[in-house]
Design an enzyme around this catalytic site. Structure first.
Site, mmCIF file in Angstrom:
data_model
loop_
_atom_site.group_PDB
_atom_site.id
_atom_site.type_symbol
_atom_site.label_atom_id
_atom_site.label_comp_id
_atom_site.label_asym_id
_atom_site.label_seq_id
_atom_site.Cartn_x
_atom_site.Cartn_y
_atom_site.Cartn_z
ATOM 1 N N ARG A 81 51.957 20.006 1.613
ATOM 2 C CA ARG A 81 51.829 20.364 0.189
ATOM 3 C C ARG A 81 53.202 20.632 -0.415
ATOM 4 N NH1 ARG A 81 54.458 25.429 -0.510
ATOM 5 N NH2 ARG A 81 53.244 27.164 0.303
ATOM 6 N N GLU B 271 48.807 29.606 -7.942
ATOM 7 C CA GLU B 271 50.064 30.362 -7.827
ATOM 8 C C GLU B 271 51.190 29.684 -8.611
ATOM 9 O OE1 GLU B 271 51.084 31.836 -3.920
ATOM 10 O OE2 GLU B 271 53.206 31.445 -4.304
ATOM 11 N N ARG C 243 50.139 22.441 -7.384
ATOM 12 C CA ARG C 243 50.328 22.279 -5.942
ATOM 13 C C ARG C 243 49.746 20.926 -5.602
ATOM 14 N NH1 ARG C 243 50.822 27.131 -2.673
ATOM 15 N NH2 ARG C 243 52.511 28.244 -3.706
ATOM 16 N N CYS D 220 57.017 32.010 -6.339
ATOM 17 C CA CYS D 220 57.384 32.811 -5.174
ATOM 18 C C CYS D 220 58.685 32.262 -4.580
ATOM 19 C CB CYS D 220 56.270 32.763 -4.124
ATOM 20 S SG CYS D 220 56.629 33.754 -2.660
ATOM 21 N N THR E 86 59.706 32.164 -1.684
ATOM 22 C CA THR E 86 59.531 31.492 -0.388
ATOM 23 C C THR E 86 59.279 30.005 -0.551
ATOM 24 O OG1 THR E 86 57.131 31.817 -0.327
ATOM 25 C CG2 THR E 86 58.488 33.548 0.646
ATOM 26 N N ARG F 288 55.400 22.660 2.427
ATOM 27 C CA ARG F 288 54.826 23.302 3.619
ATOM 28 C C ARG F 288 53.994 22.242 4.320
ATOM 29 N NH1 ARG F 288 51.006 26.810 6.203
ATOM 30 N NH2 ARG F 288 49.336 26.634 4.660
ATOM 31 N N ARG G 219 50.192 30.949 10.680
ATOM 32 C CA ARG G 219 49.217 31.607 9.791
ATOM 33 C C ARG G 219 47.833 31.519 10.433
ATOM 34 N NH1 ARG G 219 50.781 29.681 3.527
ATOM 35 N NH2 ARG G 219 52.944 30.344 3.630
ATOM 36 N N GLU H 7 47.358 31.978 4.500
ATOM 37 C CA GLU H 7 48.180 33.179 4.580
ATOM 38 C C GLU H 7 47.342 34.459 4.557
ATOM 39 O OE1 GLU H 7 51.275 33.306 1.643
ATOM 40 O OE2 GLU H 7 52.518 33.783 3.373
HETATM 41 P P1 ADP Z 1 49.479 27.162 0.814
HETATM 42 O O1 ADP Z 1 49.432 26.183 1.909
HETATM 43 O O2 ADP Z 1 49.255 26.491 -0.468
HETATM 44 O O3 ADP Z 1 50.705 28.006 0.899
HETATM 45 P P2 ADP Z 1 47.406 28.847 2.091
HETATM 46 O O4 ADP Z 1 48.194 29.284 3.272
HETATM 47 O O5 ADP Z 1 46.594 29.880 1.387
HETATM 48 O O6 ADP Z 1 48.294 28.218 0.920
HETATM 49 O O7 ADP Z 1 46.453 27.658 2.540
HETATM 50 C C1 ADP Z 1 45.623 27.040 1.632
HETATM 51 C C2 ADP Z 1 44.465 26.351 2.310
HETATM 52 O O8 ADP Z 1 44.935 25.238 3.037
HETATM 53 C C3 ADP Z 1 43.720 27.242 3.300
HETATM 54 O O9 ADP Z 1 42.330 27.002 3.207
HETATM 55 C C4 ADP Z 1 44.225 26.733 4.626
HETATM 56 O O10 ADP Z 1 43.316 26.940 5.690
HETATM 57 C C5 ADP Z 1 44.350 25.262 4.321
HETATM 58 N N1 ADP Z 1 45.201 24.550 5.273
HETATM 59 C C6 ADP Z 1 46.498 24.764 5.547
HETATM 60 N N2 ADP Z 1 46.944 23.909 6.480
HETATM 61 C C7 ADP Z 1 45.894 23.124 6.813
HETATM 62 C C8 ADP Z 1 45.703 22.053 7.713
HETATM 63 N N3 ADP Z 1 46.711 21.587 8.468
HETATM 64 N N4 ADP Z 1 44.472 21.493 7.776
HETATM 65 C C9 ADP Z 1 43.452 21.930 7.004
HETATM 66 N N5 ADP Z 1 43.572 22.934 6.136
HETATM 67 C C10 ADP Z 1 44.772 23.526 6.032
HETATM 68 C C1 CIR Z 2 53.589 38.528 0.541
HETATM 69 O O1 CIR Z 2 54.649 39.054 0.222
HETATM 70 O O2 CIR Z 2 53.091 38.653 1.660
HETATM 71 C C2 CIR Z 2 52.880 37.660 -0.479
HETATM 72 N N1 CIR Z 2 53.422 37.945 -1.764
HETATM 73 C C3 CIR Z 2 53.037 36.177 -0.136
HETATM 74 C C4 CIR Z 2 54.436 35.724 0.111
HETATM 75 C C5 CIR Z 2 54.618 34.262 0.453
HETATM 76 N N2 CIR Z 2 53.512 33.415 0.263
HETATM 77 C C6 CIR Z 2 53.262 32.656 -0.799
HETATM 78 O O3 CIR Z 2 54.022 32.510 -1.736
HETATM 79 N N3 CIR Z 2 52.119 31.987 -0.778
#
Ligand code: ADP
Ligand code: CIR
Length: 363
Positions: free
Chosen positions: A133, A232, A236, A278, A280, A287, A316, A321
């Site tokens: 993403r 966010e 995305r 953010c 990060t 990511r 994660r 997250e």
């Molecule tokens: P982001 O990736 O946008 O930072 P999250 O960590 O919240 O946000 O993940 C968003 C969604 O993507 C969650 O449902 C997570 O389980 C899913 N996800 C992340 N990586 C994978 C993957 N490799 N396969 C399937 N789903 C994934």
């Molecule tokens: C934290 O500080 O844990 C949250 N604000 C998430 C930080 C990084 N993750 C994100 O941007 N999705």
């Protein structure tokens, strides 16, 4: 939105902010905010405001003050916050992005040679799915906390038109949250396509105002190319599929991003690359993750975390997250996104995942 008179706004929040700051420094919070917001930095920044939107230090740090279990604890309410509040942002950015210091500049966009990427698990032994993403902000708009209801609607309208023009393997449907049945929303979250609702870190950062107005998801026919609108970040863009074919997933994300950027101007800074809410996510904003089962390695969680860290990877839980692992499935991705090219971010993830699989095989 015109900035409020400086002294009025600052005085109102200053007592609450002082109390919350004291609570943070007395806590055992592991956040980067606590690590770097020394009393001197706090004092130097507590009365500053960004010129265009009047964002304050409190607007940046309220999520970390309210959620002491934050990993990071800070967001940029508008693009100017990265400069006005640079003493705190720079320190956190340098730590998170593994050495991107104030004299570093993010390199130009470079997707690189796609033939360098492969199926990381051709025998389907470990990897359940792969996802790449990236985030984008649309030029001319602030980030979530400063957005009006009109901003949300304008961005959604613009993107609805853009999605209609997609071709090749990208065409699909845009689904606004306002018109989605609760059960369908829950199903899409459960299946890892849609962002979750009510994230307390985002809520505390005032990133969920006017929810669900302007929020939604575009999905191509196969649900392999998606775009989240106004969660966010303004956008995305996501490519995902079952299995471990990182090369194909990356190729499709580039196809989608390239098609969308022909019609939308993305906000980019000379120093930080693509701008995001953010810190990060700055830079490449990429990511690249796998959902993976490594039963032997993950039986010792500390070991798995330290091996991942050594290879610049982040672990994660299964639902993203701040979630736990379910049925032994972890989400493992590149950690840093700033100070390296898109190609290098992907390569770092690929090399690290291959190494974890080699270690799993050796145990
Ligand atoms: P982001 O990736 O946008 O930072 P999250 O960590 O919240 O946000 O993940 C968003 C969604 O993507 C969650 O449902 C997570 O389980 C899913 N996800 C992340 N990586 C994978 C993957 N490799 N396969 C399937 N789903 C994934
Ligand atoms: C934290 O500080 O844990 C949250 N604000 C998430 C930080 C990084 N993750 C994100 O941007 N999705």
């Amino acid at each position: 939105m015109a900035p409020q008179p400086k002294n009025c706004r600052i005085k109102c929040v200053s007592k609450i902010m002082d109390e919350s700051y004291n609570r943070l420094i007395q806590s055992d919070s592991k956040s980067l905010l606590k690590k770097y917001l020394s009393q001197d930095v706090y004092n130097a920044l507590k009365e500053e405001q960004t010129p265009t939107y009047g964002s304050t230090l409190m607007d940046c740090i309220q999520s970390g003050l309210m959620n002491l279990d934050s990993g990071v604890g800070i967001y940029a309410p508008d693009p100017e916050a990265y400069t006005v509040f640079s003493p705190i942002f720079d320190a956190i950015i340098e730590d998170y992005h593994l050495g991107f210091s104030p004299n570093h500049t993010h390199p130009p966009l470079d997707w690189g040679d796609l033939t360098a990427f492969q199926n990381l698990d051709p025998e389907n032994r470990y990897i359940i799915s792969t996802r790449v993403r990236c985030g984008r902000s649309i030029e001319g708009y602030p980030f979530n906390p400063c957005m009006t209801e009109v901003h949300y609607k304008e961005i959604e309208q613009k993107m609805t038109d853009v999605f209609r023009g997609l071709s090749s393997e990208l065409p699909g449907t845009y689904r606004p949250l306002t018109k989605m049945m609760r059960c369908e929303q829950e199903r899409l979250i459960e299946d890892h396509y849609l962002f979750k609702e009510g994230d307390r870190f985002l809520k505390a950062a005032k990133a969920c105002q006017f929810w669900p107005v302007g929020r939604g998801i575009f999905m191509n026919k196969d649900k392999t190319f998606l775009t989240w609108v106004n969660e966010e970040d303004h956008l995305r863009m996501i490519s995902m599929e079952p299995g471990g074919d990182l090369g194909n997933v990356y190729r499709r994300m580039i196809l989608g991003v390239t098609a969308i950027q022909e019609q939308v101007n993305f906000a980019r800074s000379d120093r930080f690359g693509f701008l995001t809410f953010c810190p990060t996510n700055l830079g490449t904003t990429i990511r690249a993750s796998v959902h993976i089962k490594l039963p032997k390695l993950s039986s010792d969680k500390d070991k798995m975390k330290s091996v991942a860290e050594e290879h610049h990877l982040q672990v994660r839980g299964t639902r993203g997250e701040h979630t736990e692992s379910e049925e032994g499935i972890y989400d493992i991705s590149n950690k840093r996104r700033l100070g390296l090219t898109e190609f290098e971010a992907l390569k770092e993830m690929q090399d690290g995942i291959l190494k974890l699989i080699t270690i799993e095989n050796s145990l």
